[in-house]
Write a protein that holds these residues in place. Sequence first.
Motif, PDB file in Angstrom:
ATOM      1  N   SER A  29      14.668  69.856  61.734  1.00 17.77           N
ATOM      2  CA  SER A  29      14.952  71.034  61.588  1.00 17.77           C
ATOM      3  C   SER A  29      15.409  71.075  59.954  1.00 17.77           C
ATOM      4  O   SER A  29      15.200  72.451  59.620  1.00 17.77           O
ATOM      5  CB  SER A  29      15.973  71.474  62.279  1.00 17.77           C
ATOM      6  OG  SER A  29      17.313  71.278  61.742  1.00 17.77           O
ATOM      7  N   GLY A  30      15.412  69.800  59.193  1.00 17.40           N
ATOM      8  CA  GLY A  30      15.452  69.645  58.108  1.00 17.40           C
ATOM      9  C   GLY A  30      16.547  70.890  56.947  1.00 17.40           C
ATOM     10  O   GLY A  30      17.127  70.341  58.421  1.00 17.40           O
ATOM     11  N   GLY A  31      16.290  71.508  56.502  1.00 18.47           N
ATOM     12  CA  GLY A  31      17.454  72.436  55.718  1.00 18.47           C
ATOM     13  C   GLY A  31      17.250  74.088  56.640  1.00 18.47           C
ATOM     14  O   GLY A  31      18.260  74.450  56.221  1.00 18.47           O
ATOM     15  N   GLY A  32      16.767  74.214  57.802  1.00 16.42           N
ATOM     16  CA  GLY A  32      17.031  75.220  58.048  1.00 16.42           C
ATOM     17  C   GLY A  32      15.630  76.434  57.681  1.00 16.42           C
ATOM     18  O   GLY A  32      15.491  75.971  56.694  1.00 16.42           O
ATOM     19  N   LEU A  72      11.755  76.773  48.743  1.00 11.90           N
ATOM     20  CA  LEU A  72      11.884  76.778  49.804  1.00 11.90           C
ATOM     21  C   LEU A  72      11.528  74.570  49.776  1.00 11.90           C
ATOM     22  O   LEU A  72      11.973  74.096  50.328  1.00 11.90           O
ATOM     23  CB  LEU A  72      10.301  76.775  51.087  1.00 11.90           C
ATOM     24  CG  LEU A  72      10.614  78.367  50.909  1.00 11.90           C
ATOM     25  CD1 LEU A  72       9.752  78.719  51.576  1.00 11.90           C
ATOM     26  CD2 LEU A  72      11.953  78.889  52.183  1.00 11.90           C
ATOM     27  N   ARG A  73      11.068  74.350  48.713  1.00 13.98           N
ATOM     28  CA  ARG A  73      10.370  72.545  48.465  1.00 13.98           C
ATOM     29  C   ARG A  73      11.439  72.259  47.667  1.00 13.98           C
ATOM     30  O   ARG A  73      11.853  70.863  48.251  1.00 13.98           O
ATOM     31  CB  ARG A  73       9.088  72.330  47.483  1.00 13.98           C
ATOM     32  CG  ARG A  73       8.922  71.588  47.475  1.00 13.98           C
ATOM     33  CD  ARG A  73       7.778  71.268  46.830  1.00 13.98           C
ATOM     34  NE  ARG A  73       6.438  72.484  46.525  1.00 13.98           N
ATOM     35  CZ  ARG A  73       6.248  72.967  45.940  1.00 13.98           C
ATOM     36  NH1 ARG A  73       6.542  72.842  44.686  1.00 13.98           N
ATOM     37  NH2 ARG A  73       5.345  74.174  46.204  1.00 13.98           N
ATOM     38  N   ARG A  74      12.275  72.883  47.142  1.00 16.88           N
ATOM     39  CA  ARG A  74      13.297  72.358  46.634  1.00 16.88           C
ATOM     40  C   ARG A  74      14.564  72.051  47.362  1.00 16.88           C
ATOM     41  O   ARG A  74      15.197  71.161  47.298  1.00 16.88           O
ATOM     42  CB  ARG A  74      13.981  73.304  45.019  1.00 16.88           C
ATOM     43  CG  ARG A  74      15.039  72.859  44.526  1.00 16.88           C
ATOM     44  CD  ARG A  74      15.334  73.295  43.193  1.00 16.88           C
ATOM     45  NE  ARG A  74      15.708  74.604  43.093  1.00 16.88           N
ATOM     46  CZ  ARG A  74      14.366  75.396  42.678  1.00 16.88           C
ATOM     47  NH1 ARG A  74      14.042  75.422  42.372  1.00 16.88           N
ATOM     48  NH2 ARG A  74      15.411  77.253  42.617  1.00 16.88           N
ATOM     49  N   TRP A  75      14.917  73.316  47.988  1.00 16.73           N
ATOM     50  CA  TRP A  75      16.277  72.751  48.849  1.00 16.73           C
ATOM     51  C   TRP A  75      15.795  72.232  49.911  1.00 16.73           C
ATOM     52  O   TRP A  75      16.913  71.747  50.855  1.00 16.73           O
ATOM     53  CB  TRP A  75      17.199  74.179  48.832  1.00 16.73           C
ATOM     54  CG  TRP A  75      17.377  74.688  48.210  1.00 16.73           C
ATOM     55  CD1 TRP A  75      16.824  75.151  46.855  1.00 16.73           C
ATOM     56  CD2 TRP A  75      18.775  74.055  47.575  1.00 16.73           C
ATOM     57  NE1 TRP A  75      17.684  75.423  46.146  1.00 16.73           N
ATOM     58  CE2 TRP A  75      19.317  75.052  46.379  1.00 16.73           C
ATOM     59  CE3 TRP A  75      20.195  73.857  48.146  1.00 16.73           C
ATOM     60  CZ2 TRP A  75      20.049  74.441  45.763  1.00 16.73           C
ATOM     61  CZ3 TRP A  75      21.158  73.672  47.326  1.00 16.73           C
ATOM     62  CH2 TRP A  75      21.504  74.251  46.456  1.00 16.73           C
ATOM     63  N   GLU A  92      13.088  88.054  61.229  1.00 14.99           N
ATOM     64  CA  GLU A  92      11.629  87.706  61.960  1.00 14.99           C
ATOM     65  C   GLU A  92      11.815  86.038  61.497  1.00 14.99           C
ATOM     66  O   GLU A  92      11.903  86.119  60.046  1.00 14.99           O
ATOM     67  CB  GLU A  92      10.431  88.354  61.860  1.00 14.99           C
ATOM     68  CG  GLU A  92       9.305  87.765  61.309  1.00 14.99           C
ATOM     69  CD  GLU A  92       8.328  88.861  60.710  1.00 14.99           C
ATOM     70  OE1 GLU A  92       7.334  88.653  60.771  1.00 14.99           O
ATOM     71  OE2 GLU A  92       9.077  90.015  60.463  1.00 14.99           O
ATOM     72  N   PHE A  93      11.567  84.314  61.944  1.00 18.30           N
ATOM     73  CA  PHE A  93      11.476  83.262  61.275  1.00 18.30           C
ATOM     74  C   PHE A  93      10.000  83.464  61.261  1.00 18.30           C
ATOM     75  O   PHE A  93       9.053  83.383  61.912  1.00 18.30           O
ATOM     76  CB  PHE A  93      11.655  82.125  62.203  1.00 18.30           C
ATOM     77  CG  PHE A  93      13.066  82.572  62.593  1.00 18.30           C
ATOM     78  CD1 PHE A  93      14.782  81.851  61.533  1.00 18.30           C
ATOM     79  CD2 PHE A  93      14.137  83.129  63.628  1.00 18.30           C
ATOM     80  CE1 PHE A  93      15.795  82.238  61.339  1.00 18.30           C
ATOM     81  CE2 PHE A  93      15.467  83.473  64.282  1.00 18.30           C
ATOM     82  CZ  PHE A  93      15.930  82.797  62.572  1.00 18.30           C
ATOM     83  N   MET A  94       9.815  82.729  59.940  1.00 18.69           N
ATOM     84  CA  MET A  94       8.052  82.072  59.890  1.00 18.69           C
ATOM     85  C   MET A  94       8.595  80.587  59.319  1.00 18.69           C
ATOM     86  O   MET A  94       9.195  80.710  57.994  1.00 18.69           O
ATOM     87  CB  MET A  94       7.637  83.039  58.537  1.00 18.69           C
ATOM     88  CG  MET A  94       7.766  84.474  58.872  1.00 18.69           C
ATOM     89  SD  MET A  94       7.106  85.684  58.069  1.00 18.69           S
ATOM     90  CE  MET A  94       8.538  86.565  57.106  1.00 18.69           C
ATOM     91  N   ILE A  95       7.463  79.881  59.389  1.00 14.64           N
ATOM     92  CA  ILE A  95       7.583  78.758  59.071  1.00 14.64           C
ATOM     93  C   ILE A  95       6.718  78.755  57.478  1.00 14.64           C
ATOM     94  O   ILE A  95       5.542  78.880  57.603  1.00 14.64           O
ATOM     95  CB  ILE A  95       6.583  77.578  59.889  1.00 14.64           C
ATOM     96  CG1 ILE A  95       7.712  77.496  61.229  1.00 14.64           C
ATOM     97  CG2 ILE A  95       6.835  76.097  59.433  1.00 14.64           C
ATOM     98  CD1 ILE A  95       7.634  76.679  62.339  1.00 14.64           C
ATOM     99  N   HIS A  96       7.598  77.259  56.945  1.00 19.89           N
ATOM    100  CA  HIS A  96       6.611  77.312  55.609  1.00 19.89           C
ATOM    101  C   HIS A  96       5.637  76.210  55.666  1.00 19.89           C
ATOM    102  O   HIS A  96       5.567  75.025  56.101  1.00 19.89           O
ATOM    103  CB  HIS A  96       7.559  76.667  54.177  1.00 19.89           C
ATOM    104  CG  HIS A  96       6.745  76.544  53.029  1.00 19.89           C
ATOM    105  ND1 HIS A  96       5.831  77.357  52.385  1.00 19.89           N
ATOM    106  CD2 HIS A  96       6.900  75.373  52.575  1.00 19.89           C
ATOM    107  CE1 HIS A  96       5.970  76.777  51.569  1.00 19.89           C
ATOM    108  NE2 HIS A  96       5.988  75.427  51.712  1.00 19.89           N
ATOM    109  N   GLN A  97       4.111  76.782  55.107  1.00 18.27           N
ATOM    110  CA  GLN A  97       2.825  75.777  55.553  1.00 18.27           C
ATOM    111  C   GLN A  97       2.949  75.405  53.848  1.00 18.27           C
ATOM    112  O   GLN A  97       2.458  75.949  52.712  1.00 18.27           O
ATOM    113  CB  GLN A  97       1.772  76.132  56.332  1.00 18.27           C
ATOM    114  CG  GLN A  97       2.073  76.890  56.863  1.00 18.27           C
ATOM    115  CD  GLN A  97       2.177  76.100  58.388  1.00 18.27           C
ATOM    116  OE1 GLN A  97       1.579  74.817  58.574  1.00 18.27           O
ATOM    117  NE2 GLN A  97       2.325  76.197  59.480  1.00 18.27           N
ATOM    118  N   ASN A  98       2.247  73.978  53.922  1.00 19.84           N
ATOM    119  CA  ASN A  98       2.490  72.673  52.430  1.00 19.84           C
ATOM    120  C   ASN A  98       1.190  73.514  51.849  1.00 19.84           C
ATOM    121  O   ASN A  98      -0.031  74.179  52.283  1.00 19.84           O
ATOM    122  CB  ASN A  98       2.726  72.197  52.135  1.00 19.84           C
ATOM    123  CG  ASN A  98       4.348  71.533  52.576  1.00 19.84           C
ATOM    124  OD1 ASN A  98       4.993  72.304  52.137  1.00 19.84           O
ATOM    125  ND2 ASN A  98       4.793  70.691  53.305  1.00 19.84           N
TER     126      ASN A  98
END
Length: 98
Positions: A29-32, A72-75, A92-98
């Motif tokens: 789950s990382g930082g959520g 998003l990357r920093r936190w 509405e949840f969206m996953i960040h893709q690198n």
Amino acid sequence: MFSQSYYLILSRADGRYLAAKPKGGGKESGGGYLLMFREDFEALSYLNTHASEVANRFAVESVSGSQLKALLRRWGFIGVGVVQDPLVPQIEFMIHQN
């Protein structure tokens, strides 16, 4: 998404952003998910509805869409949750893709 501004809620005490964390909260789950609002009054409404007794401990900060990836990357957030309705709330949840 990158051309508009969003509003975030952050703690005045430690500067952390308000985030939603999946149940279990394990390593995956990382930082959520960073919670974002389309308008500043929606963020304030969310605070006043769901945390009125501690609302004065938080601030609303604006961020441009172009700043999101770095934030998003920093936190360490795994994605974002765009709050559609601050009173219910519907997110509405969206996953960040690198």
